[in-house]
Design a protein around this motif. Sequence first.
Motif, PDB file in Angstrom:
ATOM      1  N   UNK A   6      87.585   2.624  89.486  1.00 29.25           N
ATOM      2  CA  UNK A   6      86.571   3.520  89.798  1.00 29.25           C
ATOM      3  C   UNK A   6      86.266   4.731  88.817  1.00 29.25           C
ATOM      4  N   UNK A   7      87.534   4.956  88.291  1.00 34.71           N
ATOM      5  CA  UNK A   7      87.379   6.167  87.104  1.00 34.71           C
ATOM      6  C   UNK A   7      86.709   5.626  86.083  1.00 34.71           C
ATOM      7  N   UNK A   8      86.807   4.406  85.741  1.00 34.83           N
ATOM      8  CA  UNK A   8      86.128   4.037  84.465  1.00 34.83           C
ATOM      9  C   UNK A   8      84.675   3.595  84.781  1.00 34.83           C
ATOM     10  N   UNK A   9      84.257   3.227  86.015  1.00 40.74           N
ATOM     11  CA  UNK A   9      82.831   3.291  86.629  1.00 40.74           C
ATOM     12  C   UNK A   9      82.264   4.495  86.570  1.00 40.74           C
ATOM     13  N   UNK A  10      82.936   5.573  87.128  1.00 45.91           N
ATOM     14  CA  UNK A  10      82.489   6.908  87.197  1.00 45.91           C
ATOM     15  C   UNK A  10      82.219   7.405  85.524  1.00 45.91           C
ATOM     16  N   UNK A  11      83.255   7.432  84.813  1.00 43.22           N
ATOM     17  CA  UNK A  11      82.984   7.758  83.438  1.00 43.22           C
ATOM     18  C   UNK A  11      81.970   7.125  82.839  1.00 43.22           C
ATOM     19  N   UNK A  12      81.585   5.726  83.145  1.00 45.22           N
ATOM     20  CA  UNK A  12      80.541   4.994  82.457  1.00 45.22           C
ATOM     21  C   UNK A  12      79.158   5.397  82.912  1.00 45.22           C
ATOM     22  N   UNK A  13      79.113   5.829  84.213  1.00 44.40           N
ATOM     23  CA  UNK A  13      78.034   6.452  84.944  1.00 44.40           C
ATOM     24  C   UNK A  13      77.620   7.644  84.302  1.00 44.40           C
ATOM     25  N   UNK A  14      78.702   8.659  84.120  1.00 50.08           N
ATOM     26  CA  UNK A  14      78.320   9.935  83.479  1.00 50.08           C
ATOM     27  C   UNK A  14      77.787   9.786  82.147  1.00 50.08           C
ATOM     28  N   UNK A  16      75.955   7.223  80.854  1.00 46.18           N
ATOM     29  CA  UNK A  16      74.707   6.797  81.228  1.00 46.18           C
ATOM     30  C   UNK A  16      73.745   8.090  81.422  1.00 46.18           C
ATOM     31  N   UNK A  17      74.098   8.665  82.512  1.00 45.97           N
ATOM     32  CA  UNK A  17      73.512   9.785  82.720  1.00 45.97           C
ATOM     33  C   UNK A  17      73.242  10.994  81.511  1.00 45.97           C
ATOM     34  N   UNK A  18      74.205  11.338  80.793  1.00 42.27           N
ATOM     35  CA  UNK A  18      74.071  11.952  79.664  1.00 42.27           C
ATOM     36  C   UNK A  18      72.986  11.521  78.559  1.00 42.27           C
ATOM     37  N   UNK A  19      73.173   9.915  78.636  1.00 45.43           N
ATOM     38  CA  UNK A  19      72.281   9.412  77.475  1.00 45.43           C
ATOM     39  C   UNK A  19      70.838   9.502  78.014  1.00 45.43           C
ATOM     40  N   UNK A  55      69.122  12.822  92.741  1.00 45.31           N
ATOM     41  CA  UNK A  55      69.391  11.953  93.893  1.00 45.31           C
ATOM     42  C   UNK A  55      70.516  10.928  93.739  1.00 45.31           C
ATOM     43  N   UNK A  56      71.113  10.726  92.570  1.00 38.23           N
ATOM     44  CA  UNK A  56      72.366  10.049  92.497  1.00 38.23           C
ATOM     45  C   UNK A  56      73.378  10.869  93.083  1.00 38.23           C
ATOM     46  N   UNK A  57      73.482  12.144  92.992  1.00 35.70           N
ATOM     47  CA  UNK A  57      74.700  12.812  93.592  1.00 35.70           C
ATOM     48  C   UNK A  57      75.857  12.556  92.665  1.00 35.70           C
ATOM     49  N   UNK A  58      75.904  12.162  91.414  1.00 34.14           N
ATOM     50  CA  UNK A  58      77.061  12.077  90.763  1.00 34.14           C
ATOM     51  C   UNK A  58      76.941  12.811  89.263  1.00 34.14           C
ATOM     52  N   UNK A  59      76.159  13.957  89.455  1.00 31.65           N
ATOM     53  CA  UNK A  59      75.941  15.018  88.422  1.00 31.65           C
ATOM     54  C   UNK A  59      77.125  15.851  88.326  1.00 31.65           C
ATOM     55  N   UNK A  60      77.592  16.030  86.934  1.00 27.49           N
ATOM     56  CA  UNK A  60      78.522  17.278  87.009  1.00 27.49           C
ATOM     57  C   UNK A  60      77.523  18.404  86.810  1.00 27.49           C
TER      58      UNK A  60
END
Length: 111
Positions: A6-14, A16-19, A55-60
């Motif tokens: 979960x941590x790795x996928x969250x980090x990967x998602x962050x 991708x969002x940054x990119x 809408x992803x809701x996963x933004x820092x």
Amino acid sequence: MDRILTTLSGSSQATLIDRDLAHIARAMHVSLRGDFGGPILPAVYWRKRLHTLLDTGHLSHAQFCKVDSLLLQLDKLESAPLPEWERYAPAVAAPLRPAQAGLPARSARSV
């Protein structure tokens, strides 16, 4: 094990969002100004992409601030008057007209 994935996928998602945010920041202004034919991609496209990220809701907090900044830039670009060369440019290229009979052709020297 689930916690690590979960941590790795969250980090990967962050990441991708940054990119995605970096790409939007680089491409949005250039795309909206486009060329003499108008914008390459309209403001509606960029607004949709930014709202999809929201809408992803996963933004820092930093990512949320970047999206907000890009939305403000988008509003400013939409409301800004077109540059002089774009205001008078034709919407489509005008076809070349053949030279009229009876008129002498102008050479570069006579101009």
